[in-house]
Enzyme design. Structure first.
Site, PDB file in Angstrom:
ATOM      1  N   HIS A 169      41.400  43.832  30.834  1.00 17.63           N
ATOM      2  CA  HIS A 169      41.401  42.500  31.438  1.00 17.63           C
ATOM      3  C   HIS A 169      40.729  42.591  32.812  1.00 17.63           C
ATOM      4  O   HIS A 169      40.930  43.559  33.548  1.00 17.63           O
ATOM      5  CB  HIS A 169      42.840  42.012  31.571  1.00 17.63           C
ATOM      6  CG  HIS A 169      42.966  40.763  32.372  1.00 17.63           C
ATOM      7  ND1 HIS A 169      42.241  39.631  32.074  1.00 17.63           N
ATOM      8  CD2 HIS A 169      43.710  40.463  33.486  1.00 17.63           C
ATOM      9  CE1 HIS A 169      42.552  38.680  32.957  1.00 17.63           C
ATOM     10  NE2 HIS A 169      43.433  39.164  33.818  1.00 17.63           N
ATOM     11  N   CYS A 209      47.123  36.144  30.879  1.00 13.86           N
ATOM     12  CA  CYS A 209      45.984  37.080  30.782  1.00 13.86           C
ATOM     13  C   CYS A 209      46.089  37.999  29.563  1.00 13.86           C
ATOM     14  O   CYS A 209      45.106  38.630  29.177  1.00 13.86           O
ATOM     15  CB  CYS A 209      45.868  37.903  32.051  1.00 13.86           C
ATOM     16  SG  CYS A 209      45.537  36.863  33.476  1.00 13.86           S
ATOM     17  N   ASN A 265      38.105  36.252  37.197  1.00 10.89           N
ATOM     18  CA  ASN A 265      39.194  36.356  36.220  1.00 10.89           C
ATOM     19  C   ASN A 265      39.268  35.053  35.412  1.00 10.89           C
ATOM     20  O   ASN A 265      39.688  34.023  35.937  1.00 10.89           O
ATOM     21  CB  ASN A 265      40.499  36.612  36.981  1.00 10.89           C
ATOM     22  CG  ASN A 265      41.699  36.779  36.062  1.00 10.89           C
ATOM     23  OD1 ASN A 265      41.617  36.528  34.854  1.00 10.89           O
ATOM     24  ND2 ASN A 265      42.818  37.191  36.626  1.00 10.89           N
TER      25      ASN A 265
HETATM   26  O1  UT7 Z   1      45.121  38.219  35.979  1.00  9.81           O
HETATM   27  C1  UT7 Z   1      46.444  38.021  36.285  1.00  9.81           C
HETATM   28  C2  UT7 Z   1      46.934  39.145  37.042  1.00  9.81           C
HETATM   29  N1  UT7 Z   1      46.514  39.066  38.399  1.00  9.81           N
HETATM   30  C3  UT7 Z   1      46.140  40.158  39.023  1.00  9.81           C
HETATM   31  O2  UT7 Z   1      46.061  41.188  38.405  1.00  9.81           O
HETATM   32  C4  UT7 Z   1      45.876  40.073  40.518  1.00  9.81           C
HETATM   33  C5  UT7 Z   1      46.508  41.256  41.200  1.00  9.81           C
HETATM   34  N2  UT7 Z   1      46.364  41.261  42.635  1.00  9.81           N
HETATM   35  C6  UT7 Z   1      45.178  41.443  43.266  1.00  9.81           C
HETATM   36  O3  UT7 Z   1      44.160  41.553  42.645  1.00  9.81           O
HETATM   37  C7  UT7 Z   1      45.194  41.594  44.764  1.00  9.81           C
HETATM   38  O4  UT7 Z   1      46.509  41.760  45.210  1.00  9.81           O
HETATM   39  C8  UT7 Z   1      44.530  40.422  45.511  1.00  9.81           C
HETATM   40  C9  UT7 Z   1      43.035  40.464  45.290  1.00  9.81           C
HETATM   41  C10 UT7 Z   1      45.119  39.125  45.038  1.00  9.81           C
HETATM   42  C11 UT7 Z   1      44.781  40.576  47.025  1.00  9.81           C
HETATM   43  O5  UT7 Z   1      44.328  41.810  47.481  1.00  9.81           O
HETATM   44  P1  UT7 Z   1      45.257  42.697  48.428  1.00  9.81           P
HETATM   45  O6  UT7 Z   1      44.484  43.904  48.771  1.00  9.81           O
HETATM   46  O7  UT7 Z   1      46.558  42.878  47.717  1.00  9.81           O
HETATM   47  O8  UT7 Z   1      45.372  41.786  49.696  1.00  9.81           O
HETATM   48  P2  UT7 Z   1      46.691  41.156  50.331  1.00  9.81           P
HETATM   49  O9  UT7 Z   1      47.201  40.066  49.470  1.00  9.81           O
HETATM   50  O10 UT7 Z   1      47.603  42.276  50.715  1.00  9.81           O
HETATM   51  O11 UT7 Z   1      46.083  40.523  51.646  1.00  9.81           O
HETATM   52  C12 UT7 Z   1      45.480  41.341  52.639  1.00  9.81           C
HETATM   53  C13 UT7 Z   1      44.976  40.423  53.732  1.00  9.81           C
HETATM   54  C14 UT7 Z   1      45.994  39.395  54.190  1.00  9.81           C
HETATM   55  O12 UT7 Z   1      45.839  39.219  55.573  1.00  9.81           O
HETATM   56  P3  UT7 Z   1      46.851  39.932  56.611  1.00  9.81           P
HETATM   57  O13 UT7 Z   1      48.201  39.373  56.265  1.00  9.81           O
HETATM   58  O14 UT7 Z   1      46.738  41.389  56.338  1.00  9.81           O
HETATM   59  O15 UT7 Z   1      46.326  39.497  57.925  1.00  9.81           O
HETATM   60  C15 UT7 Z   1      45.572  38.136  53.471  1.00  9.81           C
HETATM   61  O16 UT7 Z   1      45.946  36.967  54.201  1.00  9.81           O
HETATM   62  O17 UT7 Z   1      43.852  39.670  53.243  1.00  9.81           O
HETATM   63  C16 UT7 Z   1      44.082  38.289  53.483  1.00  9.81           C
HETATM   64  N3  UT7 Z   1      43.427  37.522  52.433  1.00  9.81           N
HETATM   65  C17 UT7 Z   1      42.164  37.104  52.515  1.00  9.81           C
HETATM   66  N4  UT7 Z   1      41.226  37.226  53.453  1.00  9.81           N
HETATM   67  C18 UT7 Z   1      40.028  36.701  53.217  1.00  9.81           C
HETATM   68  C19 UT7 Z   1      43.954  37.134  51.238  1.00  9.81           C
HETATM   69  N5  UT7 Z   1      43.021  36.457  50.545  1.00  9.81           N
HETATM   70  C20 UT7 Z   1      41.910  36.425  51.295  1.00  9.81           C
HETATM   71  C21 UT7 Z   1      40.628  35.879  51.118  1.00  9.81           C
HETATM   72  N6  UT7 Z   1      39.716  36.043  52.093  1.00  9.81           N
HETATM   73  N7  UT7 Z   1      40.272  35.224  50.012  1.00  9.81           N
END
Ligand code: UT7
Length: 333
Positions: A258, A117, A288
């Site tokens: 980004h 990125c 992204n």
């Molecule tokens: O460009 C390269 C660099 N990349 C980034 O900058 C990405 C950085 N990270 C992020 O943007 C975020 O961490 C994400 C968008 C990837 C995830 O958001 P989050 O608020 O950190 O969610 P999480 O991974 O902590 O997941 C929260 C919950 C989980 O369920 P439980 O374990 O709490 O029951 C996940 O399983 O959300 C669930 N989850 C989803 N639910 C519905 C994860 N993905 C999804 C989804 N739809 N697509």
């Protein structure tokens, strides 16, 4: 860069995204997710995806063609093509060579650069130095990625986050009295590599039936870890660069971060003390696109006349590696 003979400036921008839109609602039908979750957790509403047979070089050629058209230059005017991508058409030949041939840049040489990125910022900084040394006069810098080619569409944690696209800028020597690209601060920390990667297909894990079965040719991410580092990484390096040049956020006309997550963008802007009205945001439409997010934002800002001659613009990125950086420039168009 203060003591260099000649500053580099961005003299044109161009972008291209594929026609096909994949909305959150479309994804709801194929994976256990919801429009509401994706919008609220990432800010993404839809993304563009390539047609069958459309690869990184195809998107890049279109973006570069538009930049050349805007500047009124021919492909034969180019001296160098630098392509930032993690999804090249193939490992070799480089995507730069494929673009060079297809667009007819017969006098240019070129190479690919891999910094995920942050690829566009690394490439812009590299390209600028070829201008500054005086050895090159017209450099194309492209950020292009077909992220859908390395996504596991059964993994809801990653497949909803990315899209396909390309952005290009032309670099030329600044005129006397023009500032152009003022300074670049770039960083990497390999300790972050474990949090975001695609493990298969390289020399460590060459492609095999086993690597395919283990999903090693797709993006793997510990989102929460990347999230935490991204906010601090982008905001702090931007602050450092502003301070180095005795500028404050009030001097900025546009901040181009980004586009990985609207919550990262908002939190970084808040940490910087920057008003949201000065931040370029298009993650809702394209998700992204990795190396392409920043040049696409620049092309849109130019097309919408959101930036004008003399404006101070700051770019910032964070991505796999970890890699991050910030570039300060004066808009000269
Ligand atoms: O460009 C390269 C660099 N990349 C980034 O900058 C990405 C950085 N990270 C992020 O943007 C975020 O961490 C994400 C968008 C990837 C995830 O958001 P989050 O608020 O950190 O969610 P999480 O991974 O902590 O997941 C929260 C919950 C989980 O369920 P439980 O374990 O709490 O029951 C996940 O399983 O959300 C669930 N989850 C989803 N639910 C519905 C994860 N993905 C999804 C989804 N739809 N697509």
């Amino acid at each position: 860069m203060k003591n260099c003979l000649r500053q580099a400036k961005i003299s044109a921008t161009g972008m291209y995204v594929p026609d096909h839109r994949l909305s959150n609602v479309d994804l709801e039908k194929t994976v256990d997710t919801s429009d509401q979750w994706i919008r609220s957790r990432t800010g993404i509403v839809e993304r563009r995806i390539v047609a069958n047979g459309q690869a990184c070089s195809h998107l890049a050629v279109e973006a570069l063609r538009r930049a050349l058209e805007l500047r009124g230059l021919a492909a034969t005017d180019l001296d160098l093509i630098i392509v930032a991508t993690v999804t090249p058409d193939m490992f070799f030949p480089s995507t730069a060579c494929l673009i060079q041939e297809r667009i007819g840049a017969t006098k240019a040489w070129g190479f690919d650069l891999s910094a995920a990125c942050s690829g566009f910022l690394y490439a812009l900084s590299t390209g600028a130095q070829f201008i500054q040394t005086g050895t090159h006069r017209r450099v194309a810098v492209i950020g292009a990625d077909v992220m859908t080619s390395i996504l596991d569409f059964k993994d809801r944690a990653t497949c909803v986050l990315f899209g396909d696209g390309a952005g290009a800028v032309l670099l030329e020597p600044a005129e006397a009295g023009e500032e152009g690209i003022i300074d670049c601060l770039l960083r990497s920390d390999g300790a972050g590599g474990r949090y975001l990667n695609m493990p298969g297909g390289g020399s460590l894990h060459p492609a095999s039936a086993e690597t395919v079965a283990q999903n090693m040719h797709c993006v793997h991410q510990d989102g929460a870890q990347v999230f935490k580092f991204a906010i601090r990484g982008m905001a702090d390096i931007s602050s450092e660069l502003l301070k180095k040049w005795n500028y404050s956020v009030d001097d900025l006309a546009l901040y181009v971060p980004h586009q990985a997550n609207i919550r990262i963008i908002d939190a970084a802007a808040e940490r910087l003390g920057l008003d949201r009205s000065k931040v370029a945001i298009n993650i809702d439409r394209y998700a992204n696109t990795t190396a392409a997010t920043i040049p696409i934002c620049l092309a849109e800002a130019q097309a919408d006349q959101r930036v004008k001659k003399g404006d101070l613009v700051m770019l910032a990125s964070f991505g796999a590696g970890f890699t991050w950086g910030s570039i300060l420039l004066r808009w000269t168009m």
